[in-house]
Enzyme design. Structure first.
Site, PDB file in Angstrom:
ATOM      1  N   LEU A   1      -7.827   4.317  11.846  1.00 22.68           N
ATOM      2  CA  LEU A   1      -8.468   3.194  12.540  1.00 22.68           C
ATOM      3  C   LEU A   1      -7.738   2.890  13.844  1.00 22.68           C
ATOM      4  O   LEU A   1      -8.360   2.628  14.877  1.00 22.68           O
ATOM      5  CB  LEU A   1      -8.487   1.970  11.632  1.00 22.68           C
ATOM      6  CG  LEU A   1      -9.158   0.709  12.181  1.00 22.68           C
ATOM      7  CD1 LEU A   1     -10.635   0.943  12.438  1.00 22.68           C
ATOM      8  CD2 LEU A   1      -8.971  -0.459  11.208  1.00 22.68           C
ATOM      9  N   SER A   2      -6.407   2.929  13.807  1.00 18.91           N
ATOM     10  CA  SER A   2      -5.612   2.687  15.014  1.00 18.91           C
ATOM     11  C   SER A   2      -5.883   3.734  16.081  1.00 18.91           C
ATOM     12  O   SER A   2      -5.783   3.456  17.278  1.00 18.91           O
ATOM     13  CB  SER A   2      -4.121   2.682  14.669  1.00 18.91           C
ATOM     14  OG  SER A   2      -3.814   1.674  13.733  1.00 18.91           O
TER      15      SER A   2
ATOM     16  N   ASP B   1       0.817  -1.208   0.000  1.00 18.15           N
ATOM     17  CA  ASP B   1       0.000   0.000   0.000  1.00 18.15           C
ATOM     18  C   ASP B   1       0.853   1.262   0.000  1.00 18.15           C
ATOM     19  O   ASP B   1       0.476   2.284  -0.571  1.00 18.15           O
ATOM     20  CB  ASP B   1      -0.931  -0.005   1.212  1.00 18.15           C
ATOM     21  CG  ASP B   1      -2.062  -1.021   1.073  1.00 18.15           C
ATOM     22  OD1 ASP B   1      -2.342  -1.435  -0.070  1.00 18.15           O
ATOM     23  OD2 ASP B   1      -2.653  -1.392   2.094  1.00 18.15           O
TER      24      ASP B   1
ATOM     25  N   ASN C   1      -4.232   8.771   1.864  1.00 21.06           N
ATOM     26  CA  ASN C   1      -4.708   8.214   3.128  1.00 21.06           C
ATOM     27  C   ASN C   1      -5.044   9.294   4.152  1.00 21.06           C
ATOM     28  O   ASN C   1      -6.197   9.435   4.556  1.00 21.06           O
ATOM     29  CB  ASN C   1      -3.657   7.275   3.726  1.00 21.06           C
ATOM     30  CG  ASN C   1      -3.925   5.815   3.414  1.00 21.06           C
ATOM     31  OD1 ASN C   1      -4.868   5.490   2.694  1.00 21.06           O
ATOM     32  ND2 ASN C   1      -3.105   4.946   3.948  1.00 21.06           N
TER      33      ASN C   1
ATOM     34  N   ASP D   1      -1.834  14.510  21.500  1.00 22.13           N
ATOM     35  CA  ASP D   1      -0.596  14.094  20.847  1.00 22.13           C
ATOM     36  C   ASP D   1      -0.587  14.485  19.373  1.00 22.13           C
ATOM     37  O   ASP D   1       0.447  14.392  18.711  1.00 22.13           O
ATOM     38  CB  ASP D   1      -0.423  12.580  20.959  1.00 22.13           C
ATOM     39  CG  ASP D   1       0.093  12.157  22.329  1.00 22.13           C
ATOM     40  OD1 ASP D   1       0.225  13.020  23.210  1.00 22.13           O
ATOM     41  OD2 ASP D   1       0.352  10.952  22.513  1.00 22.13           O
TER      42      ASP D   1
END
Length: 294
Positions: free
Chosen positions: A191-192, A72, A146, A176
């Site tokens: 997603l993380s 990717d 992305n 952060d």
């Protein structure tokens, strides 16, 4: 369906598997009477290839189709370079996840053959444009398929910033950082960070705070045509970075602003006819199969 007679090939360097797949793809394309054009860095690892060689930009101008061999990350880099030319891009997976490069190397003859015969699915994916300004003047910019991420860099310290959407103040934040993601990127870093998975056909952007110093800050999904501005507080002692697709790093300073909006040109992404987005999610993200299936 478009006819692909001039096919460019881009690949991830430093991988024997990529070279092996390149040789197999080259042999097949030439057998189909296709004019094959290699990206210059890739051509350097294939001595004696006898093919035309050109840069990314020239490839976008002369090719009907570009095939990316890699993961990717390779597709993200190709997308940023080629979207402006509107040349369709097809991915052969030689990476890990392969959300965007979905043809298996062992299926080259079948799947690439189907694409050359006009049997494929074409998707349109939008990119983001990020511009970093200092005292109103641009100091850096990049595109992202992305995500665009405001990140503290090497220092583990919170950043103070304000977020504006379509010129309206949304909130001030100590966190952060911040992730601004497209639907394409929603299965990645976003997603993380706790962001939602968005179907690629959605015209939407998600804003995901990274470890915010509040219990009530949650991901926010906005219209895809929205302009988002991040104003970095002048009180920060941290000099953060703006990172596009995890690959392009733009140094930022306190009091800088970052403007993020949809790029006018879109990526034309090709999938084989058997492509199924939900099956990809099941396989790549470890979702459960139907009851009774192994």
């Amino acid at each position: 369906m478009e006819q692909f007679k001039h096919v460019g090939v881009i690949g991830r360097l430093g991988s024997a598997e990529v070279v092996e797949t390149l040789k197999r793809l080259k042999k097949f394309l030439l057998s189909e009477g296709v004019h094959v054009i290699l990206d210059k860095p890739l051509a350097d690892v294939l001595p004696g290839h006898g093919l035309q060689v050109c840069s990314h930009n020239m490839m976008g101008e002369v090719c009907d189709l570009v095939v990316v061999i890699g993961g990717d990350g390779s597709m993200l880099a190709a997308a940023r370079a080629l979207a402006r030319y509107r040349v369709p891009v097809l991915g052969i997976n030689r990476g890990r996840l392969g959300f965007l490069t979905d043809i298996h190397p062992d299926e080259i003859e079948q799947r690439v053959g189907e694409v050359l015969a006009g049997k494929y699915i074409m998707e349109s994916r939008f990119l983001l444009q990020a511009v970093v300004k200092r005292q109103g003047q641009p100091i850096g910019q990049s595109d992202a398929l992305n995500d665009v991420v405001l990140h503290p860099g090497k220092v583990a310290r919170m950043i103070e910033f304000e977020v504006y959407i379509e010129g309206q103040f949304v909130y001030s934040q100590r966190a952060d950082g911040l992730i601004i993601s497209t639907p394409t990127g929603s299965t990645g870093y976003s997603l993380s960070g706790g962001g939602p998975i968005m179907h690629p056909k959605l015209d939407a952007i998600v804003v995901v705070p990274m470890f915010p110093h509040t219990l009530t800050s949650r991901p926010l999904v906005v219209d895809g045509n929205t302009e988002i501005k991040i104003a970095i507080s002048g009180h920060n002692t941290t000099y953060p970075q703006v990172i596009c697709d995890g690959q392009v790093h733009i140094p930022a300073s306190p009091s800088d602003t970052i403007t993020v909006a949809k790029k006018p040109q879109r990526l034309k992404l090709i999938h084989p006819l058997n492509h199924n987005y939900y099956e990809v999610c099941r396989r790549k993200l470890g979702w459960g199969n139907r009851l009774g299936e192994g």
